[in-house]
Design a protein around this motif. Structure first.
Motif, PDB file in Angstrom:
ATOM      1  N   ASN A  17       0.812  -1.165   0.151  1.00  0.00           N
ATOM      2  CA  ASN A  17       0.112  -0.003  -0.056  1.00  0.00           C
ATOM      3  C   ASN A  17       0.801   1.190   0.090  1.00  0.00           C
ATOM      4  OD1 ASN A  17      -2.477  -0.885  -0.397  1.00  0.00           O
ATOM      5  ND2 ASN A  17      -3.043  -1.023   1.777  1.00  0.00           N
ATOM      6  N   ASN A  18       1.829   1.643   1.047  1.00  0.00           N
ATOM      7  CA  ASN A  18       2.242   2.801   1.209  1.00  0.00           C
ATOM      8  C   ASN A  18       3.646   2.950   0.585  1.00  0.00           C
ATOM      9  OD1 ASN A  18       0.135   3.259   2.627  1.00  0.00           O
ATOM     10  ND2 ASN A  18       1.238   2.384   4.638  1.00  0.00           N
ATOM     11  N   ASP A  19       4.232   1.829   0.386  1.00  0.00           N
ATOM     12  CA  ASP A  19       5.604   2.057  -0.065  1.00  0.00           C
ATOM     13  C   ASP A  19       5.896   2.407  -1.499  1.00  0.00           C
ATOM     14  OD1 ASP A  19       6.255   1.148   2.510  1.00  0.00           O
ATOM     15  OD2 ASP A  19       6.677  -0.902   1.965  1.00  0.00           O
ATOM     16  N   TYR A  20       4.917   2.229  -2.128  1.00  0.00           N
ATOM     17  CA  TYR A  20       5.189   2.294  -3.754  1.00  0.00           C
ATOM     18  C   TYR A  20       5.385   3.914  -4.116  1.00  0.00           C
ATOM     19  CZ  TYR A  20       4.747  -2.152  -5.310  1.00  0.00           C
ATOM     20  OH  TYR A  20       4.941  -3.620  -5.501  1.00  0.00           O
ATOM     21  N   HIS A  21       4.954   4.709  -3.392  1.00  0.00           N
ATOM     22  CA  HIS A  21       5.126   6.299  -3.512  1.00  0.00           C
ATOM     23  C   HIS A  21       6.694   6.449  -3.733  1.00  0.00           C
ATOM     24  CE1 HIS A  21       5.464  10.597  -2.919  1.00  0.00           C
ATOM     25  NE2 HIS A  21       4.152  10.535  -3.672  1.00  0.00           N
ATOM     26  N   ASP A  22       7.384   5.847  -2.560  1.00  0.00           N
ATOM     27  CA  ASP A  22       8.927   6.175  -2.452  1.00  0.00           C
ATOM     28  C   ASP A  22       9.760   5.467  -3.362  1.00  0.00           C
ATOM     29  OD1 ASP A  22       7.918   7.915  -0.282  1.00  0.00           O
ATOM     30  OD2 ASP A  22       8.392   6.185   1.166  1.00  0.00           O
ATOM     31  N   ILE A  23       9.343   4.403  -3.517  1.00  0.00           N
ATOM     32  CA  ILE A  23       9.922   3.322  -4.497  1.00  0.00           C
ATOM     33  C   ILE A  23      10.036   4.170  -5.772  1.00  0.00           C
ATOM     34  CG2 ILE A  23       9.969   1.243  -5.627  1.00  0.00           C
ATOM     35  CD1 ILE A  23       9.079  -0.117  -2.974  1.00  0.00           C
ATOM     36  N   LEU A  24       8.863   4.370  -6.452  1.00  0.00           N
ATOM     37  CA  LEU A  24       8.461   4.868  -7.706  1.00  0.00           C
ATOM     38  C   LEU A  24       9.340   6.245  -7.822  1.00  0.00           C
ATOM     39  CD1 LEU A  24       7.346   4.772 -10.386  1.00  0.00           C
ATOM     40  CD2 LEU A  24       5.037   5.541  -9.588  1.00  0.00           C
ATOM     41  N   LYS A  25       9.069   7.084  -6.814  1.00  0.00           N
ATOM     42  CA  LYS A  25       9.792   8.314  -6.744  1.00  0.00           C
ATOM     43  C   LYS A  25      11.373   8.164  -7.007  1.00  0.00           C
ATOM     44  CE  LYS A  25       9.826  12.889  -4.484  1.00  0.00           C
ATOM     45  NZ  LYS A  25       9.074  13.821  -3.564  1.00  0.00           N
ATOM     46  N   SER A  26      11.831   7.317  -6.177  1.00  0.00           N
ATOM     47  CA  SER A  26      13.377   6.853  -6.456  1.00  0.00           C
ATOM     48  C   SER A  26      13.812   6.606  -7.722  1.00  0.00           C
ATOM     49  CB  SER A  26      13.672   5.920  -5.353  1.00  0.00           C
ATOM     50  OG  SER A  26      15.156   5.632  -5.517  1.00  0.00           O
ATOM     51  N   LEU A  27      12.992   5.615  -8.362  1.00  0.00           N
ATOM     52  CA  LEU A  27      13.203   5.058  -9.370  1.00  0.00           C
ATOM     53  C   LEU A  27      13.305   6.113 -10.442  1.00  0.00           C
ATOM     54  CD1 LEU A  27      11.182   1.878  -9.742  1.00  0.00           C
ATOM     55  CD2 LEU A  27      13.700   1.923  -9.900  1.00  0.00           C
ATOM     56  N   LEU A  28      12.206   6.853 -10.351  1.00  0.00           N
ATOM     57  CA  LEU A  28      11.999   8.061 -11.694  1.00  0.00           C
ATOM     58  C   LEU A  28      13.172   9.124 -11.336  1.00  0.00           C
ATOM     59  CD1 LEU A  28       8.225   8.536 -11.784  1.00  0.00           C
ATOM     60  CD2 LEU A  28       9.642   7.231 -13.606  1.00  0.00           C
ATOM     61  N   GLN A  29      13.505   9.486 -10.268  1.00  0.00           N
ATOM     62  CA  GLN A  29      14.517  10.403 -10.074  1.00  0.00           C
ATOM     63  C   GLN A  29      15.873  10.093 -10.706  1.00  0.00           C
ATOM     64  OE1 GLN A  29      14.273  10.965  -5.981  1.00  0.00           O
ATOM     65  NE2 GLN A  29      13.102  13.004  -5.966  1.00  0.00           N
ATOM     66  N   ASN A  30      16.203   8.585 -10.275  1.00  0.00           N
ATOM     67  CA  ASN A  30      17.490   8.160 -11.042  1.00  0.00           C
ATOM     68  C   ASN A  30      17.473   7.838 -12.494  1.00  0.00           C
ATOM     69  OD1 ASN A  30      18.445   7.886  -8.400  1.00  0.00           O
ATOM     70  ND2 ASN A  30      17.910   5.763  -8.262  1.00  0.00           N
ATOM     71  N   LYS A  31      16.099   7.420 -13.108  1.00  0.00           N
ATOM     72  CA  LYS A  31      16.038   7.350 -14.502  1.00  0.00           C
ATOM     73  C   LYS A  31      16.142   8.846 -15.068  1.00  0.00           C
ATOM     74  CE  LYS A  31      15.511   4.919 -17.852  1.00  0.00           C
ATOM     75  NZ  LYS A  31      16.457   3.892 -18.601  1.00  0.00           N
ATOM     76  N   LYS A  32      15.601   9.890 -14.428  1.00  0.00           N
ATOM     77  CA  LYS A  32      15.652  11.118 -15.104  1.00  0.00           C
ATOM     78  C   LYS A  32      16.776  11.618 -15.329  1.00  0.00           C
ATOM     79  CE  LYS A  32      13.698  15.766 -14.351  1.00  0.00           C
ATOM     80  NZ  LYS A  32      12.806  16.567 -13.466  1.00  0.00           N
ATOM     81  N   ARG A  33      18.007  11.198 -14.238  1.00  0.00           N
ATOM     82  CA  ARG A  33      19.537  11.753 -14.586  1.00  0.00           C
ATOM     83  C   ARG A  33      19.711  10.997 -15.744  1.00  0.00           C
ATOM     84  NH1 ARG A  33      20.197   9.823  -9.040  1.00  0.00           N
ATOM     85  NH2 ARG A  33      19.046  11.084  -7.721  1.00  0.00           N
ATOM     86  N   SER A  34      19.610   9.982 -16.132  1.00  0.00           N
ATOM     87  CA  SER A  34      20.230   9.214 -17.268  1.00  0.00           C
ATOM     88  C   SER A  34      19.580   9.139 -18.456  1.00  0.00           C
ATOM     89  CB  SER A  34      20.575   7.712 -16.891  1.00  0.00           C
ATOM     90  OG  SER A  34      18.951   7.031 -16.764  1.00  0.00           O
ATOM     91  N   VAL A  35      18.273   9.571 -18.594  1.00  0.00           N
ATOM     92  CA  VAL A  35      17.554  10.009 -19.985  1.00  0.00           C
ATOM     93  C   VAL A  35      18.058  11.006 -20.748  1.00  0.00           C
ATOM     94  CG1 VAL A  35      15.122  10.229 -20.654  1.00  0.00           C
ATOM     95  CG2 VAL A  35      15.768   8.623 -18.790  1.00  0.00           C
TER      96      VAL A  35
END
Length: 149
Positions: free
Chosen positions: A98-116
């Motif tokens: 329920n709650n953890d996906y917000h943090d996981i997704l935010k971290s994934l997208l921030q990391n991906k944004k740097r390399s795209v």
């Protein structure tokens, strides 16, 4: 292999890691074990607690969420492919995810944004959305996080 050798091998395998019925049936099929013997072995493994679909689903969901950073959709698809009943994994998904996906997704997208590499914000957004959807997140979850970024 004899029946006792097969049973010994299966109990050894199942005591080292979590397996679902589908995985064990696939192993026995590769070993060319008859269907009648497969059923007998499965019944034994389930009755003795070597195989427990609920326990497997709980471990599988937690591992894919925490270590692989998969979204709910990708986890559901993987469990469906392993022929785990929706009645088994739905409550576990709701409890764990329920709650953890917000943090996981935010971290994934921030990391991906740097390399795209993207020539516009529109292109960047599209690439981030595709990336996150491949990881099993819903469009609504993705859109919410991208708007924050």
């Amino acid at each position: 292999m004899t029946e006792q050798q097969i049973l010994s091998k299966l109990t050894s395998i199942c005591s080292k890691a979590e397996y679902c019925k589908y995985d064990i049936v696939r192993k026995m099929t590769r070993w060319e074990v008859s269907e009648e013997l497969q059923e007998k072995m499965l019944k034994y493994l389930v009755s003795e607690g070597y195989i427990d679909e609920t326990r497997f689903a709980r471990v599988f969901i937690r591992a894919k969420k925490e270590y692989n950073h998969w979204g709910v959709k990708k986890i559901e698809n993987a469990l469906f492919a392993k022929r785990i009943s929706r009645d088994i994994y739905d409550p576990i998904l709701k409890e764990i995810c329920n709650n953890d996906y917000h943090d996981i997704l935010k971290s994934l997208l921030q990391n991906k944004k740097r390399s795209v590499k993207a020539s516009s914000d529109y292109e960047l957004r599209g690439k981030l959305i595709r990336f996150a959807m491949q990881r099993g997140f819903t469009y609504d979850q993705i859109s919410e996080i991208i708007d924050e970024l």
